[in-house]
Structure formats: structure tokens, C-alpha cells
Design a protein around this motif. Sequence first.
Motif, mmCIF file in Angstrom:
data_model
loop_
_atom_site.group_PDB
_atom_site.id
_atom_site.type_symbol
_atom_site.label_atom_id
_atom_site.label_comp_id
_atom_site.label_asym_id
_atom_site.label_seq_id
_atom_site.Cartn_x
_atom_site.Cartn_y
_atom_site.Cartn_z
ATOM 1 N N TYR A 139 0.838 -1.205 0.000
ATOM 2 C CA TYR A 139 0.000 0.000 0.000
ATOM 3 C C TYR A 139 0.873 1.256 0.000
ATOM 4 C CZ TYR A 139 -4.410 -2.462 0.827
ATOM 5 O OH TYR A 139 -5.535 -3.255 0.701
ATOM 6 N N GLN A 140 1.986 1.203 0.743
ATOM 7 C CA GLN A 140 2.879 2.350 0.798
ATOM 8 C C GLN A 140 3.510 2.607 -0.568
ATOM 9 O OE1 GLN A 140 3.477 4.526 3.487
ATOM 10 N NE2 GLN A 140 4.350 5.632 1.747
ATOM 11 N N ILE A 141 3.864 1.529 -1.271
ATOM 12 C CA ILE A 141 4.467 1.683 -2.605
ATOM 13 C C ILE A 141 3.447 2.262 -3.586
ATOM 14 C CG2 ILE A 141 5.402 0.393 -4.566
ATOM 15 C CD1 ILE A 141 6.750 -1.465 -2.513
ATOM 16 N N LYS A 142 2.190 1.854 -3.420
ATOM 17 C CA LYS A 142 1.141 2.454 -4.269
ATOM 18 C C LYS A 142 1.079 3.961 -4.052
ATOM 19 C CE LYS A 142 -1.953 -1.563 -4.568
ATOM 20 N NZ LYS A 142 -3.302 -2.090 -4.225
ATOM 21 N N ASN A 143 1.182 4.369 -2.790
ATOM 22 C CA ASN A 143 1.197 5.807 -2.504
ATOM 23 C C ASN A 143 2.448 6.467 -3.066
ATOM 24 O OD1 ASN A 143 -1.250 5.853 -1.238
ATOM 25 N ND2 ASN A 143 -0.444 5.984 0.847
ATOM 26 N N ASP A 144 3.587 5.735 -3.019
ATOM 27 C CA ASP A 144 4.837 6.274 -3.577
ATOM 28 C C ASP A 144 4.681 6.535 -5.078
ATOM 29 O OD1 ASP A 144 6.034 6.064 -1.095
ATOM 30 O OD2 ASP A 144 6.995 4.137 -1.510
ATOM 31 N N VAL A 145 4.049 5.598 -5.777
ATOM 32 C CA VAL A 145 3.850 5.745 -7.228
ATOM 33 C C VAL A 145 2.987 6.972 -7.521
ATOM 34 C CG1 VAL A 145 2.796 4.695 -9.276
ATOM 35 C CG2 VAL A 145 4.139 3.276 -7.680
ATOM 36 N N ILE A 146 1.920 7.136 -6.753
ATOM 37 C CA ILE A 146 1.043 8.304 -6.939
ATOM 38 C C ILE A 146 1.799 9.586 -6.622
ATOM 39 C CG2 ILE A 146 -1.033 9.462 -6.088
ATOM 40 C CD1 ILE A 146 -2.211 6.679 -5.568
ATOM 41 N N ASP A 147 2.594 9.546 -5.545
ATOM 42 C CA ASP A 147 3.360 10.731 -5.138
ATOM 43 C C ASP A 147 4.339 11.135 -6.236
ATOM 44 O OD1 ASP A 147 4.105 12.738 -3.230
ATOM 45 O OD2 ASP A 147 5.920 11.583 -2.808
ATOM 46 N N SER A 360 -8.709 11.344 -8.626
ATOM 47 C CA SER A 360 -8.906 9.980 -8.109
ATOM 48 C C SER A 360 -7.669 9.522 -7.336
ATOM 49 C CB SER A 360 -9.186 9.021 -9.269
ATOM 50 O OG SER A 360 -8.094 9.018 -10.187
ATOM 51 N N PHE A 361 -6.504 10.125 -7.689
ATOM 52 C CA PHE A 361 -5.260 9.788 -6.972
ATOM 53 C C PHE A 361 -5.340 10.228 -5.509
ATOM 54 C CE2 PHE A 361 -3.239 10.244 -11.338
ATOM 55 C CZ PHE A 361 -3.272 8.871 -11.571
ATOM 56 N N ASP A 362 -5.925 11.366 -5.260
ATOM 57 C CA ASP A 362 -6.061 11.855 -3.887
ATOM 58 C C ASP A 362 -6.924 10.897 -3.064
ATOM 59 O OD1 ASP A 362 -4.562 14.202 -4.296
ATOM 60 O OD2 ASP A 362 -6.303 15.189 -5.205
ATOM 61 N N ALA A 363 -7.997 10.425 -3.678
ATOM 62 C CA ALA A 363 -8.863 9.478 -2.976
ATOM 63 C C ALA A 363 -8.152 8.152 -2.740
ATOM 64 C CB ALA A 363 -10.147 9.258 -3.778
ATOM 65 N N GLU A 364 -7.339 7.728 -3.724
ATOM 66 C CA GLU A 364 -6.617 6.454 -3.587
ATOM 67 C C GLU A 364 -5.575 6.534 -2.475
ATOM 68 O OE1 GLU A 364 -4.078 3.286 -6.320
ATOM 69 O OE2 GLU A 364 -5.045 5.038 -7.246
ATOM 70 N N ILE A 365 -4.914 7.673 -2.366
ATOM 71 C CA ILE A 365 -3.925 7.848 -1.297
ATOM 72 C C ILE A 365 -4.593 7.702 0.060
ATOM 73 C CG2 ILE A 365 -2.502 9.569 -0.110
ATOM 74 C CD1 ILE A 365 -1.591 10.570 -2.823
ATOM 75 N N MET A 366 -5.768 8.331 0.229
ATOM 76 C CA MET A 366 -6.493 8.230 1.494
ATOM 77 C C MET A 366 -6.927 6.786 1.772
ATOM 78 S SD MET A 366 -6.404 11.046 2.987
ATOM 79 C CE MET A 366 -5.973 12.748 2.616
ATOM 80 N N HIS A 367 -7.339 6.095 0.715
ATOM 81 C CA HIS A 367 -7.754 4.692 0.874
ATOM 82 C C HIS A 367 -6.570 3.828 1.307
ATOM 83 C CE1 HIS A 367 -8.351 0.558 -0.684
ATOM 84 N NE2 HIS A 367 -9.563 0.726 -0.153
ATOM 85 N N ASN A 368 -5.424 4.030 0.658
ATOM 86 C CA ASN A 368 -4.228 3.254 1.003
ATOM 87 C C ASN A 368 -3.762 3.532 2.429
ATOM 88 O OD1 ASN A 368 -4.230 2.140 -1.566
ATOM 89 N ND2 ASN A 368 -2.768 3.645 -2.381
ATOM 90 N N SER A 369 -3.809 4.805 2.810
ATOM 91 C CA SER A 369 -3.399 5.179 4.165
ATOM 92 C C SER A 369 -4.348 4.575 5.204
ATOM 93 C CB SER A 369 -3.373 6.706 4.309
ATOM 94 O OG SER A 369 -2.403 7.264 3.446
ATOM 95 N N LEU A 370 -5.637 4.519 4.849
ATOM 96 C CA LEU A 370 -6.624 3.899 5.736
ATOM 97 C C LEU A 370 -6.300 2.417 5.936
ATOM 98 C CD1 LEU A 370 -9.326 3.777 7.279
ATOM 99 C CD2 LEU A 370 -10.481 3.484 5.057
ATOM 100 N N GLN A 371 -5.971 1.735 4.842
ATOM 101 C CA GLN A 371 -5.630 0.309 4.940
ATOM 102 C C GLN A 371 -4.353 0.092 5.761
ATOM 103 O OE1 GLN A 371 -7.889 -1.906 3.904
ATOM 104 N NE2 GLN A 371 -9.047 -0.063 3.320
#
Length: 399
Positions: A139-147, A360-371
Motif C-alpha cells: 500500500y505504501q508503494i502504491k502511494n509512492d507511485v502516486i506521489d 482519483s489519486f487523492d482518494a486512492e492515497i487516502m484509501h491506502n493510508s486507511l488500509q
Amino acid sequence: MKKLFLLCSLAAASLIHADELGDILSDNKELIFDYQLESNELESDILSKSWLNPVRVQYSKNFTTQFVDTTRITGGYSIVIDQPIFRSGGIYYGIKYSQALRDATRADIQLQERTMIGDAISILFNLKKTRLEQEKMKYQIKNDVIDIRQKRDSYDAGLLDSSFLDQAILKKSQDETALLEMDLTLMELNQKFALLSDKDPKGLRLPALELMSKTDYSESNLELKRDRLRALQSDYNQKVTWAKYLPEVSLQGQYTDADVNPFFQGISTIKEKYYTYGFTVSMPLDINSFSDIEASKVEKLKAATEAIDRKETVDEEYDWIHNSLSILDKKILLAQKDEKVYKSLYRLTKNLADAGEKTSFDAEIMHNSLQIRKIDQKIYQIDKQLQLLKLYVRVENAI
């Protein structure tokens, strides 16, 4: 094998009960402990009877050419007993010493076995913890990719310095490296488990441990039991050492059935079969007796002090585990609060993304952080189990 591996949930004030998990150690490991226990019993049995002297059975045959006319042959057998019956209490305390030694060694063997079982369970918990950390890292790597994508867009638009993009790329690389290292950790944990058990770790159900009471932990602690038995053993040994310098009474007896010496043949008062018996009172006068007795006394005092020190250590161990559990509970509470915050932010961000005000990236980051915060709670729960396991492996009847 001789027993099942037992662990369970228990109330804080209750006695320790167990839930069947399976005999987690390999057959060879359990056999080793079985043989150690059996050897201990046999050695103790030998030691407890060491005051009994063996009965000596003897047969002899003699040839003499002392006589001119012929070689005379004589033979016979005898049964000889030389047995101490009183050693100023040394016999009694010697038996009690062997019993205390047996019980102390048994407690030590049980502690070794429980430690090994605890190591195997600890590996199971760490396997689960590492898998959760892998899930969290993904999940953190997914956020890294978005970042990286967001920073690249800002960099291309001239709104962001290149150093920020560089740091985002480096962060993703570090996280991916950490994920690979977790694969190595899993391989190492599986190898260590295979050395202790021939079971499939994926097929074993993890126990759910709860905090036992301090009284239960102290009363069932194997280290404390062992040290108290060693103190008792040293106490008996001191009495045995003292007794061996005091008077001793022994009985002697011998039965003989032998040919009459040729020189006495023809004498009617000489028997071929006869008994010889008597007793001996003895007392050693040893220049080292005082030092020997004092040395055993010092050993007794040392063992008694070690038992007292162990009791203090056991209490401190429990307090430390109890305090560490409180810290982990606070971590779980913080993660739960964060989960509520991220859940609220995710809903808000998703609504804004649906309205076109956020991506949608902003929402995905929040979802990943929630998980991630949900996984953190599971990791902290495993950390609690690992702390509790430190108590369980040191007590009787919990494994």
C-alpha cells in the motif's frame, strides 16, 4: 507423540488453561526431550540407592604342590555383605538430595522444551507479522507511485523543484527494497521453523493469549521452581556433607561353603559351611572436613540467595511485560483513531473527486493510508502476543 502442544485464551485472574494446537515440535525433538527425562529418572534412581553396597558373590579354586605325594585341590564359594545401616542421617538426606536433584533437572528440561516450543510459536507469529508488513508496504508503494506522478506533473509544470521529485523516487526505491528484504525474512523464518518442526506453518492455527495473573505466573514459573529445588538440593547436600564426618555403623556378614584346608583335614571341629558376621563403628578424621562442610554451607546459602533473586526477577519480568502491553494498547488506540480520521477523509476526498474538485489519486492515497492503519492494528496485536508468549513459555501446563 507424548503430548499435544497447548495454549489458549485465559482470563486475567484465572488459572492457566490450554487449547489444543498440535504437537508443534518435530518427532525427533520430542524424542530428545523424552530421552532426557527418562535418563534423569534413571540417574536419580541410581543416586537414591547409592548408599546400598553390592552383595559380593565369590568363587575360588586353589591348587597347591606343597605336599610331596600329590597336588591338593581346594575350592569354595562365599557371599559377602558389608552394608552401612547408620550414617548420622546421611542416608536419609542422601535420598532426599537425589529427589530434589531429579525434580530440579526435570524442571530445567521442561523449561528447555517450552523455550523451544515458544521459539516455534514465535516464528509463526513473526511469519504472520511479516506478511502483514508486506501487505502494508505494498500500500505504501502504491502511494509512492502516486506521489511520484503528482510531483512529476508539478515538476513538468515548473511548480516544484527537482529535489522533491528525486526524494519521491528514492522513497519508492527504498520501499521496494524493503519489500524484497521481507521476502528474505520469510525465507529465513521458514527455514528456522523447519529446524524445529516438521509441520506446515501455514496449516497451524495461532493461539490467542491473554495476560495471566501475576500470582499464577509466579507460582507456575519453571525457572523459579528450578532454582527453589536447587536451593533445597544444596540444603540436603550440606547435611550429607556434615553427616559423612560423623560416626557410621556398618554390618558385615559372610557365608562360606569351601573345602577344608588340607592342613586341617581330619579335625572334626572344622566346618566346610559356616557364617562370619559382625559390625563396625567408624568415624573419619579428615583435616579437610571443616573446609568441606563450610564449602557446602556456602553453596547452600548461594543457592538460597539465587532463589530469592529469581523471585525478584520473575516479578520484574511480569511487570515489564504488563507495562509493554499497556504501551501497545495505546498504539492500537492511536491507530484506531487514525483509522477513523482516514475513513472520514477518504469519504470526503472521494466525494470531492466524484465532483471533480479532487483527483482519483487523492482518494486512492487516502484509501491506502486507511488500509495501512488497519494493518498497523493487526501488527500491534501480534506484538502483544509475542510479549505474552514470553510469559507462557516460562510456566508449567501452559504449553
